[in-house]
Design an enzyme around this catalytic site. Structure first.
Site, PDB file in Angstrom:
ATOM      1  N   ARG A  57      33.999   1.133  90.845  1.00 62.94           N
ATOM      2  CA  ARG A  57      34.311   1.795  92.127  1.00 62.94           C
ATOM      3  C   ARG A  57      33.229   1.490  93.181  1.00 62.94           C
ATOM      4  O   ARG A  57      33.498   1.273  94.338  1.00 62.94           O
ATOM      5  CB  ARG A  57      34.400   3.313  91.965  1.00 62.94           C
ATOM      6  CG  ARG A  57      35.369   3.836  90.923  1.00 62.94           C
ATOM      7  CD  ARG A  57      36.790   3.918  91.468  1.00 62.94           C
ATOM      8  NE  ARG A  57      37.447   2.633  91.511  1.00 62.94           N
ATOM      9  CZ  ARG A  57      37.869   1.948  90.438  1.00 62.94           C
ATOM     10  NH1 ARG A  57      37.710   2.412  89.218  1.00 62.94           N
ATOM     11  NH2 ARG A  57      38.459   0.778  90.578  1.00 62.94           N
ATOM     12  N   ASN A  88      36.047  12.845  98.832  1.00 64.94           N
ATOM     13  CA  ASN A  88      35.816  11.433  98.506  1.00 64.94           C
ATOM     14  C   ASN A  88      34.371  11.177  98.108  1.00 64.94           C
ATOM     15  O   ASN A  88      33.445  11.774  98.657  1.00 64.94           O
ATOM     16  CB  ASN A  88      36.172  10.548  99.699  1.00 64.94           C
ATOM     17  CG  ASN A  88      37.635  10.674 100.080  1.00 64.94           C
ATOM     18  OD1 ASN A  88      38.419  11.203  99.298  1.00 64.94           O
ATOM     19  ND2 ASN A  88      37.993  10.218 101.266  1.00 64.94           N
ATOM     20  N   HIS A 105      32.728  16.350  95.846  1.00 59.26           N
ATOM     21  CA  HIS A 105      32.835  15.753  94.507  1.00 59.26           C
ATOM     22  C   HIS A 105      31.764  14.703  94.213  1.00 59.26           C
ATOM     23  O   HIS A 105      31.928  13.898  93.304  1.00 59.26           O
ATOM     24  CB  HIS A 105      34.241  15.160  94.316  1.00 59.26           C
ATOM     25  CG  HIS A 105      35.316  16.213  94.275  1.00 59.26           C
ATOM     26  ND1 HIS A 105      36.648  15.946  94.450  1.00 59.26           N
ATOM     27  CD2 HIS A 105      35.232  17.554  94.087  1.00 59.26           C
ATOM     28  CE1 HIS A 105      37.340  17.081  94.365  1.00 59.26           C
ATOM     29  NE2 HIS A 105      36.508  18.065  94.153  1.00 59.26           N
ATOM     30  N   GLY A 171      44.848  13.206 104.309  1.00 58.52           N
ATOM     31  CA  GLY A 171      44.826  12.332 103.137  1.00 58.52           C
ATOM     32  C   GLY A 171      44.494  12.995 101.828  1.00 58.52           C
ATOM     33  O   GLY A 171      43.903  12.366 100.950  1.00 58.52           O
ATOM     34  N   THR A 172      44.890  14.244 101.669  1.00 58.45           N
ATOM     35  CA  THR A 172      44.693  14.871 100.356  1.00 58.45           C
ATOM     36  C   THR A 172      45.981  15.531  99.896  1.00 58.45           C
ATOM     37  O   THR A 172      46.674  16.165 100.681  1.00 58.45           O
ATOM     38  CB  THR A 172      43.538  15.911 100.354  1.00 58.45           C
ATOM     39  OG1 THR A 172      43.548  16.602  99.094  1.00 58.45           O
ATOM     40  CG2 THR A 172      43.630  16.910 101.489  1.00 58.45           C
ATOM     41  N   SER A 173      46.273  15.366  98.600  1.00 52.88           N
ATOM     42  CA  SER A 173      47.497  15.945  98.046  1.00 52.88           C
ATOM     43  C   SER A 173      47.314  17.442  97.769  1.00 52.88           C
ATOM     44  O   SER A 173      48.266  18.116  97.388  1.00 52.88           O
ATOM     45  CB  SER A 173      47.877  15.219  96.752  1.00 52.88           C
ATOM     46  OG  SER A 173      46.873  15.426  95.779  1.00 52.88           O
TER      47      SER A 173
HETATM   48  P1  OAD Z   1      45.340  12.167  95.903  1.00 52.13           P
HETATM   49  O1  OAD Z   1      45.525  10.786  95.389  1.00 52.13           O
HETATM   50  O2  OAD Z   1      45.740  13.301  95.026  1.00 52.13           O
HETATM   51  O3  OAD Z   1      46.136  12.335  97.257  1.00 52.13           O
HETATM   52  C1  OAD Z   1      46.065  11.369  98.263  1.00 52.13           C
HETATM   53  C2  OAD Z   1      46.880  11.808  99.438  1.00 52.13           C
HETATM   54  O4  OAD Z   1      46.732  10.839 100.448  1.00 52.13           O
HETATM   55  C3  OAD Z   1      48.378  11.940  99.158  1.00 52.13           C
HETATM   56  O5  OAD Z   1      48.887  13.137  99.728  1.00 52.13           O
HETATM   57  C4  OAD Z   1      48.979  10.703  99.827  1.00 52.13           C
HETATM   58  O6  OAD Z   1      50.290  10.921 100.336  1.00 52.13           O
HETATM   59  C5  OAD Z   1      47.998  10.508 100.976  1.00 52.13           C
HETATM   60  N1  OAD Z   1      47.931   9.141 101.500  1.00 52.13           N
HETATM   61  C6  OAD Z   1      48.216   7.959 100.907  1.00 52.13           C
HETATM   62  N2  OAD Z   1      48.007   6.932 101.753  1.00 52.13           N
HETATM   63  C7  OAD Z   1      47.556   7.480 102.915  1.00 52.13           C
HETATM   64  C8  OAD Z   1      47.162   6.942 104.178  1.00 52.13           C
HETATM   65  N3  OAD Z   1      47.159   5.636 104.427  1.00 52.13           N
HETATM   66  N4  OAD Z   1      46.779   7.826 105.131  1.00 52.13           N
HETATM   67  C9  OAD Z   1      46.757   9.159 104.902  1.00 52.13           C
HETATM   68  N5  OAD Z   1      47.119   9.714 103.737  1.00 52.13           N
HETATM   69  C10 OAD Z   1      47.506   8.880 102.751  1.00 52.13           C
HETATM   70  O7  OAD Z   1      43.800  12.276  96.363  1.00 52.13           O
HETATM   71  P2  OAD Z   1      42.919  13.576  96.651  1.00 52.13           P
HETATM   72  O8  OAD Z   1      43.739  14.691  97.162  1.00 52.13           O
HETATM   73  O9  OAD Z   1      41.761  13.139  97.453  1.00 52.13           O
HETATM   74  O10 OAD Z   1      38.427  14.128  92.082  1.00 52.13           O
HETATM   75  O11 OAD Z   1      42.431  13.901  95.186  1.00 52.13           O
HETATM   76  C11 OAD Z   1      41.554  14.963  94.960  1.00 52.13           C
HETATM   77  C12 OAD Z   1      40.640  14.687  93.802  1.00 52.13           C
HETATM   78  O12 OAD Z   1      41.402  14.278  92.655  1.00 52.13           O
HETATM   79  C13 OAD Z   1      39.688  13.551  93.993  1.00 52.13           C
HETATM   80  O13 OAD Z   1      38.538  13.912  94.734  1.00 52.13           O
HETATM   81  C14 OAD Z   1      39.327  13.158  92.600  1.00 52.13           C
HETATM   82  C15 OAD Z   1      40.688  13.226  91.962  1.00 52.13           C
HETATM   83  O14 OAD Z   1      40.715  13.527  90.617  1.00 52.13           O
HETATM   84  C16 OAD Z   1      37.661  13.868  91.029  1.00 52.13           C
HETATM   85  O15 OAD Z   1      37.717  12.805  90.428  1.00 52.13           O
HETATM   86  C17 OAD Z   1      36.757  14.991  90.625  1.00 52.13           C
END
Ligand code: OAD
Length: 230
Positions: A57, A88, A105, A171-173
């Site tokens: 990464r 992130n 994180h 950009g977070t789910s």
């Molecule tokens: P996710 O992969 O769960 O969610 C990513 C989000 O970004 C989704 O809602 C997508 O629809 C959206 N997305 C995709 N492409 C995009 C773009 N070009 N512009 C805007 N949005 C876009 O990622 P996180 O919510 O960040 O933690 O995940 C949270 C945590 O889960 C991370 O920090 C990590 C992971 O496990 C650890 O590893 C501790």
């Protein structure tokens, strides 16, 4: 007094920089087992695998650049007090110019001792080698908050959300707690903007949804803020 914007960001803000998200199709969690590479159990079971995963990464990050979403968020500092609370572990908010970033994180470019996560050190983009020692003699590990570990910066982040005038979720789910619960600290009635190309988990607050990728979504939001706050 400047208005305060708090940005809650996730992997999607860095997607257009070439960094994989976690839960989208072809996201990291489709190709790796979360338990193996992102949990404290995984570390005790197979630390070499975890070190390799984060070395990969980190190498990838070195060749990625901040995108316009990171840059527009940084530009908002001209007119607002801006605090970025990110899930992130990349450094693209900082490289995009943001001066106040809270990494809930952890950070890829840092390492720490496995003993109580002490002796945090900057390692830049170099690999960690298994067996390397931190200053306190403990094994050097990635400075990442894994599943099963506490989130030390959570309260700091919550305090900022509580004093926000505007909240931007980008950009977070919103799948991962406690980070996903932070939005509920927002004062009643403040505007909450959600930028994501896909429907996000049900949010039990009134939000203004901008169904766009991060760069286009931030361009639209900047234009909107300029009409409201100029
Ligand atoms: P996710 O992969 O769960 O969610 C990513 C989000 O970004 C989704 O809602 C997508 O629809 C959206 N997305 C995709 N492409 C995009 C773009 N070009 N512009 C805007 N949005 C876009 O990622 P996180 O919510 O960040 O933690 O995940 C949270 C945590 O889960 C991370 O920090 C990590 C992971 O496990 C650890 O590893 C501790």
């Amino acid at each position: 007094m400047m208005k305060k914007i708090v940005v809650l960001s996730g992997a999607g803000v860095s997607a257009e920089s070439g960094i994989s998200t976690f839960r989208d199709s072809n996201g990291l969690w489709e190709n790796y087992n979360v338990e193996d590479v992102a949990s404290i159990d995984g570390w005790y079971r197979n630390p070499e695998l975890m070190i390799k995963f984060y070395n990969d990464r980190r190498r990838e990050l070195e060749h990625c650049q901040p995108n316009d979403a990171h840059k527009i968020i940084a530009e908002l500092e001209r007119q607002y007090e801006v605090v970025v609370v990110t899930q992130n572990v990349d450094n693209l908010h900082e490289r995009g110019g943001s001066s106040h970033v809270i990494h809930l994180h952890g950070e890829l470019t840092k390492a720490c001792s496995e003993r109580g996560k002490r002796c945090v050190e900057d390692i830049g983009y170099r690999d960690i080698k298994y067996g390397e020692k931190a200053a306190d003699g403990g094994i050097l590990r990635p400075f990442i908050v894994w599943f099963g570990e506490s989130v030390p910066l959570l309260e700091d982040a919550a305090a900022h959300v509580q004093t926000a005038d505007i909240l931007i979720i980008i950009g977070t789910s919103l799948n991962v707690y406690p980070a996903a619960g932070l939005l509920y600290y927002a004062p009643t009635g403040i505007p909450i903007y959600v930028i994501d190309p896909k429907e996000v988990q049900p949010i039990r607050r009134e939000v203004i949804f901008i169904k766009e990728k991060a760069t286009e979504g931030m361009r639209q939001l900047r234009a909107k803020l300029m009409t409201v706050d100029s």
